[in-house]
Design an enzyme around this catalytic site. Structure first.
Site, PDB file in Angstrom:
ATOM      1  CB  CYS A  32      48.164  35.388  39.293  1.00 42.42           C
ATOM      2  SG  CYS A  32      47.307  36.624  38.324  1.00 42.42           S
ATOM      3  CB  CYS A  35      44.828  37.155  40.254  1.00 39.68           C
ATOM      4  SG  CYS A  35      45.147  36.256  38.728  1.00 39.68           S
TER       5      CYS A  35
END
Lengths: 107, 323
Positions: A32, A35
């Site tokens: 991600c 992230c």
């Protein structure tokens, strides 16, 4: 710089039972990108506020049970706890000030 | 921190501007913004960026551009500009980090952010079944049903990505045809897990309170207004992007869509020395390759502008010396 502790099922309960009033959890995943972008921001916040709150992170691939227990359905998600109760949920990637404010509101 | 040239943004426009500016000897500083790499970092396969015969990954492409820009001499700082003062010289910028930056020339390549439907129920379930990032949140929908809203390339790409994870993907589009490229449409329509609902928009997202989570969407037919509910575990919003210009509000003119105004065939904004490239100023093409092209233009124009500033200063000095 304060340490951001990596949590999985083996050390999660111990972390949550530590005596600090305010605890902050970052749920993330290696695949991600937002992230990954949040990581340096989160580390900076932990560095600045590490005296007043304890910071940790959960890789949802390694500990899907923990993500499931908190109903996480989006990453990154940052949860701020006070006295064991969730006080703030920050979904997605935000500017540093958003995280600093959330932690300051809790302490 | 003072620099000749500061570039805001780290998508294809920002990195290309940095590559050209660095090669022109301007030693640019690039502030990445909140999401280093921009929109391409949450995409999957990129098949239309020239120079690559096989599909490449968006995040990889952005890493390559960043490495190229750094190798040419670009200084890169991870910071998000939260305040700008463009009426003073040099221009003054303040970052989320609290740091202050000044520059004689500025290239704005801050890109665009995903648009939302702006429904109260959408905000309520954001992060609990509502998402704008399939590559981030697709993980949570293994063997489930998801709805994707939109009809452009992003919507189709997200639907195809999710079809690799979810049990069933329903694309909801308010028109009777897609805007996406033909090759993407063909893949979508041929996919066994994908269904398209035409002429429908999301009237409401419905779900449970505890635990908070989406259970369905109410669709409104765009032709006759008829409503019906369908069951879904997640809703991915892919209805386009809006330019990231809030920080320049009141200082740089924009068009009706909120995109920064630039002179025809140029990246020059209304403020001399401020240039805009990529999705923040482009409401027409919005491609990685057009953003890169505009980044190149901005760097060349910024270089010309800085040369003219230096010449003016030299002329001014000569005048005051002879006076």
């Amino acid at each position: 710089m304060a340490d951001v502790k990596s949590l999985d099922t083996s050390n999660f309960d111990a972390f949550m039972q530590r005596e600090e009033q305010v605890k902050v959890l970052r749920f993330w995943a290696t695949w991600c990108r937002p992230c990954i972008a949040l990581e340096p921001i989160y580390d900076e916040v932990a560095g600045e506020l590490g005296e007043r709150a304890s910071f940790a992170e959960v890789d949802i691939d390694k500990a899907p049970e923990i993500a499931g227990a908190f109903g996480i359905r989006s990453v990154p998600t940052v949860l701020v706890f006070k006295d064991g109760k969730p006080l703030d949920t920050i979904i997605g990637l935000h500017a540093k000030a958003r995280y600093v404010d959330a932690v300051n509101n809790a302490v | 921190m003072y620099r000749n040239l500061i570039i805001l943004g780290s998508g294809p426009a920002g990195w290309t501007a940095a590559i050209y500016a660095a090669r022109a000897g301007l030693a640019p500083l690039l502030l990445t913004g909140m999401e280093p790499g921009g929109q391409l970092t949450i995409t999957t396969d990129v098949e239309n960026y020239p120079g690559y015969a096989d599909p490449i990954q968006g995040p990889w492409l952005m890493e390559q551009m960043q490495e190229q820009a750094k190798r040419m001499g670009t200084e890169v700082v991870t910071d998000l500009v939260t305040r700008v003062a463009l009426s003073q010289r040099p221009f003054r910028l303040t970052g989320d980090s609290g740091r202050e930056y000044t520059a004689d020339a500025l290239i704005i390549a801050t890109g665009a952010k995903a648009k939302w439907l702006d429904l109260p129920s959408e905000a309520k379930f954001q992060g609990f079944g509502v998402s704008a990032c399939a590559t981030c949140d697709g993980f949570f929908y293994r063997n489930r049903t998801v709805v994707v809203v939109g009809g452009g390339n992003t919507a189709v790409e997200e639907a195809l990505f999710l079809a690799g994870i979810a049990d069933k993907v329903i694309l909801v589009h308010r028109r009777d045809r897609l805007r996406a490229e033909k090759v993407m449409q063909d893949r979508l329509l041929a996919h066994p897990k994908l269904e398209v609902i035409w002429n429908a928009e999301i009237a409401e997202i419905v779900g449970t309170e505890a635990p908070r989570g989406v259970t369905g969407v109410v669709l409104r037919d765009t032709r006759d207004g008829a409503v019906r509910k369908i069951a879904t575990d997640g809703v991915f919003i892919a209805i386009g992007h809006s330019p990231a210009t809030e920080v320049f509000a009141g200082q740089l003119p924009t068009n009706d869509g909120g995109y920064l105004d630039t002179a025809p065939n140029s990246t020059a904004t209304a403020v001399p020395g401020v240039f805009a490239a990529g999705d923040v100023a482009d409401d027409q093409f919005r491609q990685a390759v057009t953003a890169a092209g505009q980044g190149c233009m901005a760097a060349l124009e910024a270089d010309r502008y800085l040369v003219s500033l230096a010449l003016e200063a030299t002329a001014g000095n000569a005048q005051s010396a002879s006076a």
